[in-house]
Design a protein around this motif. Structure first.
Motif, short mmCIF file in Angstrom:
data_model
loop_
_atom_site.label_atom_id
_atom_site.label_comp_id
_atom_site.label_asym_id
_atom_site.label_seq_id
_atom_site.Cartn_x
_atom_site.Cartn_y
_atom_site.Cartn_z
N ASP A 74 1.00 -1.30 -0.08
CA ASP A 74 -0.04 -0.03 0.08
C ASP A 74 0.95 1.13 -0.04
N ALA A 75 0.68 2.24 0.80
CA ALA A 75 1.51 3.24 0.86
C ALA A 75 2.74 3.17 1.79
N ALA A 76 2.79 2.18 2.70
CA ALA A 76 3.87 2.12 3.47
C ALA A 76 5.21 1.48 2.83
N LEU A 89 5.63 4.60 7.69
CA LEU A 89 4.56 5.13 7.35
C LEU A 89 4.64 6.56 6.96
N THR A 110 1.79 11.22 4.38
CA THR A 110 0.67 11.23 3.29
C THR A 110 -0.22 10.12 3.53
N ALA A 111 0.00 9.12 4.41
CA ALA A 111 -0.83 7.82 4.69
C ALA A 111 -1.46 7.66 5.88
N SER A 112 -0.63 8.75 7.14
CA SER A 112 -0.92 8.60 8.47
C SER A 112 -2.34 9.16 8.73
N ARG A 113 -2.75 8.55 9.63
CA ARG A 113 -4.15 9.03 10.03
C ARG A 113 -3.90 10.26 11.16
N THR A 153 -3.90 14.22 6.20
CA THR A 153 -3.92 13.67 4.89
C THR A 153 -5.26 13.87 4.13
N PRO A 182 -7.59 11.74 1.69
CA PRO A 182 -7.81 10.44 1.24
C PRO A 182 -8.24 10.44 -0.18
#
Lengths: 308, 167
Positions: free
Chosen positions: A131-133, A172, A175-178, A194, A196
């Motif tokens: 994924d983004a990781a 992580l 840009t993908a972190s919550r 971010t 989504p």
């Protein structure tokens, strides 16, 4: 047992597995990635990472060649843009050198001493992604720990270490972190969150400044704030791409991060926060810096004594 | 025989996971989901349905553990896709092209489920940018891979050289 005629136990098995899966998701949410979940992640990484390293060694040239082929069309434009950027950077460098000379002079006049404490850095190869990781080839054995900030070779913020095993770690990106990132724009503190499902045309994040006193302008640099608990202060994150003025006491605008995580080949993991115990017991800061050069995988260890 | 089948499936899953997280993790355009595809293609073999579901669940779980997304997300999605593959495989076994299109449609369903469940659990940003392009490129890539490898994979798992041979 494994190969036989199709039975009608598919539905009960399916429902059982769904229930287990939902329970796992719930545990993960409740534990916030820690506890048993963190151990499971580290264990799986420890098993798979040696194979990933070998595979990365073989596939990196292929991936680079395919990437190059897909980028051929835009090479001329990129070259022109990079030339312009180089000219600007050289001008900035001259200005910075002048400032440094003035700073040295002022420090001599006022007899100031800098603390000299530099963060340990571990350079790692990006060997893959899910994924983004990003998956990197350095882990706990190299001093990479969960929560440490990760930057690129230019010093731009990438993200934090999400999980780590002995020989690899997962990064992580912001840009993908919550979690929001506390940043500084000019003299104002804001939160970078971010966006989504952003388009492929460019990564963008939303900047919210809740105590806005002045407008922010396109081109303003966004830096990590001292109020952030995840990053050292002053690291460049991105730049504002839309002018915005305060509405009541808050403003919202868009920020383009300096780093596109998908294009990264190397990252730098910062040993931050510095060890408070050693810092308190020894003023000379005998910090060990374990730096591994990415390509030839040689490891050098430096101490302040070595540095003179 | 049984041990050999389990070994073949296990090795295939491990190879798929490693290739997925390294080579296809680096490329931006060519991005099949090999691990999901294995769960789909296993439905075409003579392996027991429970075993197919178990393999799909475990391979999804491995992908979850290697990434940073919610643990169980891919496990649930891959299991669901494998279950639908088991229930619909008779309609696919008409020819190489049909199998490939069937695999592509199931992949599309899987990608949509990942995005949907991921969004419900607050993982939308983690699943990467460009949801629309992902929904197009991943199923298309899986169509191509399935067209190339589905017969070979089924023959290898079943040890049956006549499997998936069409006139």
């Amino acid at each position: 047992m494994l190969t036989s005629k199709q039975s009608d136990r598919a539905l009960p098995t399916f429902i059982s597995l769904l229930v287990i899966g939902v329970l796992l998701m719930t545990f993960d949410v409740r534990l916030e990635g820690g506890g048993v979940v963190g151990v499971l992640r580290s264990g799986t990484q420890a098993i798979v990472s040696p194979m990933q390293r070998i595979a990365a060694f073989a596939v990196t040239p292929i991936a680079n060649a395919l990437d190059s082929l897909s980028n051929v069309a835009s090479l001329r434009e990129q070259n022109a843009a990079l030339s312009a950027q180089l000219a600007e950077s050289q001008a900035s460098l001259v200005a910075v050198q002048d400032d440094l000379a003035k700073l040295d002079l002022l420090e001599q006049i006022y007899d100031l001493e800098t603390d000299g404490a530099e963060l340990g850095q571990t350079v790692a190869n990006v060997i893959g992604s899910v994924d983004a990781a990003l998956i990197i080839d350095k882990g706990i054995a190299n001093g990479v720990l969960v929560g440490q900030p990760v930057i690129d070779t230019n010093g731009y913020v990438i993200g934090t270490v999400k999980s780590a095993s002995s020989g690899s770690a997962t990064v992580l990106p912001i840009t993908a972190s919550r979690d929001g990132l506390t940043v500084l724009v000019g003299s104002q503190t804001g939160t970078l969150v971010t966006r989504p499902f952003s388009s492929d045309l460019g990564l963008e994040m939303d900047l919210d400044v809740f105590d806005a006193r002045e407008p922010v302008l396109a081109g303003d640099r966004v830096l990590t704030s001292a109020a952030s608990t995840d990053y050292p202060a002053g690291l460049p994150v991105g730049e504002v791409i839309e002018d915005a003025s305060p509405e009541s006491t808050s403003l919202t605008t868009s920020v383009r991060p300096f780093v596109d995580p998908e294009a990264l080949r190397f990252v730098v993991v910062l040993a931050w926060p510095p060890d408070p115990v050693s810092a308190a017991t020894d003023d000379t800061i005998p910090e060990t810096t374990d730096t591994t050069i990415a390509e030839d995988a040689t490891t050098t260890t430096t101490t302040p004594e070595d540095d003179g | 025989m049984r041990g050999r089948t389990a070994l073949v499936i296990g090795l295939t899953v491990v190879i798929a996971v490693v290739i997925q997280t390294t080579l296809f993790g680096r490329l931006r355009v060519v991005t099949p989901d090999l691990v999901m595809l294995i769960g789909i293609l296993l439905a075409l073999t003579r392996v027991r349905t429970e075993a197919v579901l178990g393999v799909a669940f475990l391979s999804g779980l491995i992908m979850d553990l290697l990434g940073a997304s919610l643990i169980g997300l891919r496990a649930v999605v891959y299991t669901t896709v494998a279950f639908i593959a088991i229930r619909t495989k008779e309609r696919a076994e008409l020819g190489r092209v049909t199998v490939a299109l069937w695999a592509g449609l199931l992949t599309l369903l899987g990608v949509v489920l990942i995005l949907l469940i991921g969004t419900l659990f607050g993982q939308a940003a983690l699943l990467g940018e460009g949801a629309v392009s992902v929904m197009i490129l991943v199923p298309l890539a899986n169509v191509a891979v399935a067209a190339l490898l589905a017969p070979t994979f089924v023959r290898l798992v079943d040890r049956d050289r006549t499997a998936l041979r069409y006139p």
